[in-house]
Design a protein around this motif. Structure first.
Motif: not given
Ligand code: FAD
Length: 444
Positions: A286-287, A225-226, A236-237, A277-280
Motif C-alpha cells: 500500500r505504501r 492476503d489469504c 490484496g494488491l 508476513f501478510n500484514a507487512l
C-alpha cells in the motif's frame, strides 16, 4: 557400462515427494534413441526431466528411469527478422531471454520463474500474467521434434492432424521426449516494464480491477492476503504492467541471487509468522502503490531473487494448490476457498489470483480455461494440510473447475478426470514406455 546412475537427489519442487531414480544426462541429441532403448529394455518406464520446477509428482518416475534434458541447451536457429527461434528442449527460458532481449524480442508467454526449460514449459503448456491477452505458450509453438520410445521421430506443428501435437502441448511429458521446440517471439521496445500496484479491499475490488485492466494492460495478477476474513476477505494488491516504450534492451544474466543455505526448521512457519508476513507485505504494498518503471526480472520473476527459496518450507516441504473455476461462479467459489483457508488458519505467503481469458490452447490437457485461477503455497503439516486441500477440492469440483497437475502433488483421480474430460483421448497418445508417478496415481 550403463549410462544411467542411481540417484536420490531428484525431488519435486514442493519437496514433499522424495524418490530414487535411475538418471542419465545426455549432452547431445543423438544419444537420446540409445538412452531410450537402454532405459526401457528391461521393462522400466522412462520420463524426461527439465529444471524440476514442477511442485508435485508429474516430474517424478520412482523406480523408473529419467532423462535429464538440461544438457541439450543449444539454439538451433534464430532469425530476429521473422521472430522465430528454434532451440533444444533443455534450454532455459532465462537463457533464451539473454539472447533475444538485446534484439528487441521477448517470450510471448512466461511463467513466474525463468529457471524452466523450453521442453518443460511446453509439456506443462505454461501460462503467464498475460493469459488474458496471449493465452498459453502452446499457442506460440510453431513446431517441435518428438522422439518416441520405439525410436520414431515426429515433426509436429499446429497443422498436425494425428492428434499427437495436441497431446504433447500440456502432455506432461507422457507422449515422448521433446527434442527441440520452435516458437514465435514478440517485439519489445525496451527491457523495462511500466508497472502499477493498486491495493483493493475485498474480492469485489479484485474483479472490478481485473475487468477494467484486461484491455489496457498486457500483464495482470494480484496477491491476496489469504488470512484476512470478514469484510476484509480477499483484500490484496493488484499488479498490472506493460512493456515500456523507452529504456535499454538489456537482458538479465545468469544464476538466481543468494541461495537459501539450509532447510528452515518447521516451527518458523506457523499461522502467526504467516499472518505477520501478510500484514507487512500488504502494508508495504500500500505504501509503495502507484506506478514505477522496472527491469523485467523483478516484475516477472520476484521469487528468482532467492535461489532454492523452496527450502524455506523446511524438510517437510510444501504443497502448491492451483485451481481455475469458471467466471460465472468465480466470485462465490473464490470466496468459499478463502473462507475455508482463513477458518483453517493455514495461510500461505504466496496467494495469487488472476483471471484467465478465452484464448484457447491447442493442447488437449492444457490447464488454463476461461475463469479465475487461485494459486496458494501451504507448508506441509501432514493430515491437517491434506484435510484443508480436500475441502478446497470439493469447492473446485462443485464449481466445475480443475487443478493444475504441475503444481499439485495429490490431485484425487476423480477430480483429475472431471476436470480434464479429454483425458481418455489424450491417453491414446501416451507413449507405452513413458510414465510418471502422477500418471500411475491417476490409474491410467
Ligand atoms: C516460482 C515458480 C513460479 C511458477 N509460475 C508458473 C506460472 O506462472 N505459470 C505456469 O504455468 N507454471 C508456473 N510454474 C510451474 C513451471 O513453470 C512448470 O512446472 C514448468 O513446466 C517447469 O519446467 P521445468 O523445465 O522445470 O520442467 P520439470 O518440472 O522438470 O518437468 C515438467 C514436466 O515436463 C516434462 N518435460 C520436461 N522436459 C521435457 C522434454 N524435453 N520432453 C518431454 N517432456 C518434458 C516432465 O516430464 C514433466 O512432466 C512455476 C514454478 C515455480 C517454481
Amino acid at each position: 557400462m550403463s549410462r544411467f546412475q542411481e540417484t536420490d537427489s531428484i525431488l519435486s519442487w514442493g519437496r514433499v515427494v522424495r524418490a530414487s531414480h535411475m538418471a542419465a544426462r545426455p549432452a547431445w541429441r543423438d544419444e537420446l534413441p540409445g538412452l531410450l532403448t537402454e532405459a526401457t529394455s528391461d521393462g522400466r518406464s522412462v520420463l524426461a526431466l527439465g529444471l524440476g520446477r514442477s511442485y508435485g509428482e508429474t516430474g517424478l518416475n520412482p523406480g523408473g528411469a529419467v532423462i535429464d534434458m538440461t544438457g541439450l541447451d543449444r539454439i538451433i536457429a534464430f532469425d530476429p527478422e521473422s521472430r522465430i527461434l528454434r532451440a533444444e528442449a533443455g534450454l532455459s527460458l532465462g537463457a533464451i531471454l539473454e539472447v533475444i532481449v538485446p534484439h528487441g524480442l521477448f517470450l510471448p508467454v512466461t511463467p513466474g520463474t525463468r529457471f524452466v526449460t523450453l521442453g518443460g514449459a511446453v509439456a506443462n503448456d505454461v501460462h503467464g500474467k498475460n493469459h488474458h491477452a496471449h493465452g498459453t505458450l502452446g499457442r506460440w509453438v510453431r513446431g517441435l521434434g518428438l522422439l518416441r520410445s520405439d525410436g520414431t521421430r515426429h515433426l509436429l506443428g499446429p497443422d498436425d492432424t494425428t492428434g499427437l501435437f495436441a497431446a504433447t502441448i500440456g502432455g506432461l511429458g507422457l507422449t515422448g521426449l521433446i527434442e527441440w521446440v520452435e516458437i514465435e517471439l514478440i517485439q519489445i521496445a525496451s527491457a523495462m516494464i511500466d508497472a502499477e500496484t493498486v491495493p483493493f479491499e475485498g474480492l469485489d475490488g479484485f474483479f472490478e480491477l481485473a475487468s477494467e485492466s484486461s484491455e489496457a494492460f498486457d500483464y495482470t495478477v494480484s496477491w491476496i492476503d489469504c488470512l484476512a476474513s470478514g469484510p476484509s476477505l480477499g483484500r490484496g494488491l493488484f499488479s498490472r504492467g506493460r512493456h515500456s516504450p523507452a529504456g535499454p534492451l538489456r537482458a538479465a544474466m545468469g544464476a538466481p541471487g543468494p541461495s537459501m543455505p539450509i532447510d528452515l526448521p518447521g516451527f518458523v512457519l506457523n499461522a502467526a509468522s504467516i499472518r505477520a508476513f501478510n500484514a507487512l507485505y500488504l502494508w508495504n504494498g500500500r505504501r509503495r502503490s502507484g506506478t514505477s518503471r522496472m527491469p523485467y526480472t523483478p516484475f516477472f520473476y520476484p521469487l528468482d531473487a532467492i535461489g532454492n527459496w523452496n527450502r524455506m518450507y523446511g524438510r517437510r516441504g510444501m504443497y502448491q494448490y492451483q485451481s481455475v473455476v469458471p467466471l460465472a461462479v468465480a466470485a462465490d467459489a473464490t470466496r468459499a476457498m478463502l473462507q475455508a483457508i482463513a477458518e483453517a488458519g493455514q495461510g500461505s505467503f504466496l496467494a495469487v489470483l488472476k483471471t484467465f481469458g478465452d484464448k484457447a490452447s491447442p493442447g488437449l490437457m492444457s490447464f488454463p480455461q476461461p475463469g479465475t485461477t487461485l494459486a496458494l503455497d501451504f507448508p506441509n503439516r501432514g493430515d491437517e494440510t491434506l484435510r484443508l486441500l480436500a475441502r478446497l477440492d470439493s469447492i473446485v469440483a462443485e464449481a466445475g473447475g480443475r487443478l493444475y497437475p504441475a503444481k499439485d502433488g495429490r490431485i484425487p483421480p476423480a477430480l483429475f478426470r472431471s476436470g480434464y474430460p479429454d483425458w481418455e483421448r489424450f491417453a491414446a497418445h501416451v507413449d507405452p514406455h513413458v510414465s510418471s508417478l502422477f500418471w500411475r496415481r491417476m490409474g491410467a
